[in-house]
Design an enzyme around this catalytic site. Sequence first.
Site, PDB file in Angstrom:
ATOM      1  N   LYS A  49       0.857  -1.194   0.000  1.00  0.00           N
ATOM      2  CA  LYS A  49       0.000   0.000   0.000  1.00  0.00           C
ATOM      3  C   LYS A  49       0.880   1.226   0.000  1.00  0.00           C
ATOM      4  CE  LYS A  49      -3.595   2.403   2.551  1.00  0.00           C
ATOM      5  NZ  LYS A  49      -4.633   2.293   3.568  1.00  0.00           N
TER       6      LYS A  49
ATOM      7  N   LYS B 197      -2.309  -1.515  -3.791  1.00  0.00           N
ATOM      8  CA  LYS B 197      -3.152  -0.323  -3.705  1.00  0.00           C
ATOM      9  C   LYS B 197      -2.295   0.922  -3.767  1.00  0.00           C
ATOM     10  CE  LYS B 197      -6.170   1.912  -0.457  1.00  0.00           C
ATOM     11  NZ  LYS B 197      -6.421   2.081   0.950  1.00  0.00           N
TER      12      LYS B 197
END
Length: 353
Positions: free
Chosen positions: A221, A275
């Site tokens: 992330k 992400k």
Amino acid sequence: MAIKFGRPIELRGDTPRVVEAAAPRLDLAIRPRRNRKAEWARRLVRENVVTTDDLIWPVFIIDGNNTRSPIASMPGVERLTVDQIVRDAERAVKLDIPCLALFPYTEPGLRDEVGSEALNADNLVCRAVRAVKAEFPDIGILCDVALDPFTSHGHDGLIREGVILNDETVEVLVRQALVQAEAGCDIIAPSDMMDGRVGAIRAALDSAGFLDVQIMAYAAKYASAFYGPFRDAIGSAKTLSGDKRTYQMDPANSHEALREVELDIAEGADMVMVKPGLPYLDIVRRVKDTFAMPTFAYQVSGEYAMIAGAAANGWIDGDRAMLESLIAFKRAGADGILTYFAPKIADMLQAHR
Ligand code: PBG
């Protein structure tokens, strides 16, 4: 169910007919265009498809009753009260979407330095999980684990003198995960990027008897500007002090993503996630090729806003841009996509069955 994604867009305007059957001017034995000459031929050689089985639908929850409140920076997405979340769950079941992801907008009065509301077994997320499961036990529910919807400073963890504390935060995240599992959550998704949290959560879930609760780690992330509209949606944009670069990854790094994913798998993650999505498809591909794990991508709020916003202005064809962005995830190797477009694409796929 496998539905070819191309039909809805290909139906508009068909292949131009050949105007003159002239003798070939170029001496070409190999003409890749032959396989693109008609829709049936394109369907035959198509390598990737998007199906409803690929979708996780993120939804936002607010307190109250019978209310749906729009989010300005995410046209078409609303925050819903728990009763309305159940109606969306019903829609998801009808559309065959396998899983919902729940995100709360916590009332400012309930936010504090340490994110206590995250541990309240009656908080919005837990109430929504129970309400959905009561009516639709067969839909999957994913819950984020991180403190940012609950802290007054908008960070994912505990802070001391401006430093986000790792190990102290993990202790709280473990308790948050247990509270959510207790409420009936199927997939725990730690999005906080603290070191060691997947292992700690796995151990705690197992010793509490939640052997079958899955973990989808937000493994790679990145500290991204594309989360902006999400922070509007959960009300942490205004309160966030500083940025998240001491825990979320540097967008310049790729090898580091593999180390992060490797650690989360070793600690017990059942599924891994990259992400944001589209700007990080290279990471999705490397992760899938390296680990062969169930690999998910999150098409985040800013990505959604770019497409939905441009479409609302008439600058792009929103439906086609949506389809193209979703097939790109599949092409990059993703097994599934968390996307705010989930109900829309599922509607289109159903209409073209
Ligand atoms: C919370 C969290 C965020 C997102 C998912 N979980 C925001 C953040 O890390 O600041 C972003 C999702 C999106 O932008 O759609 N840690």
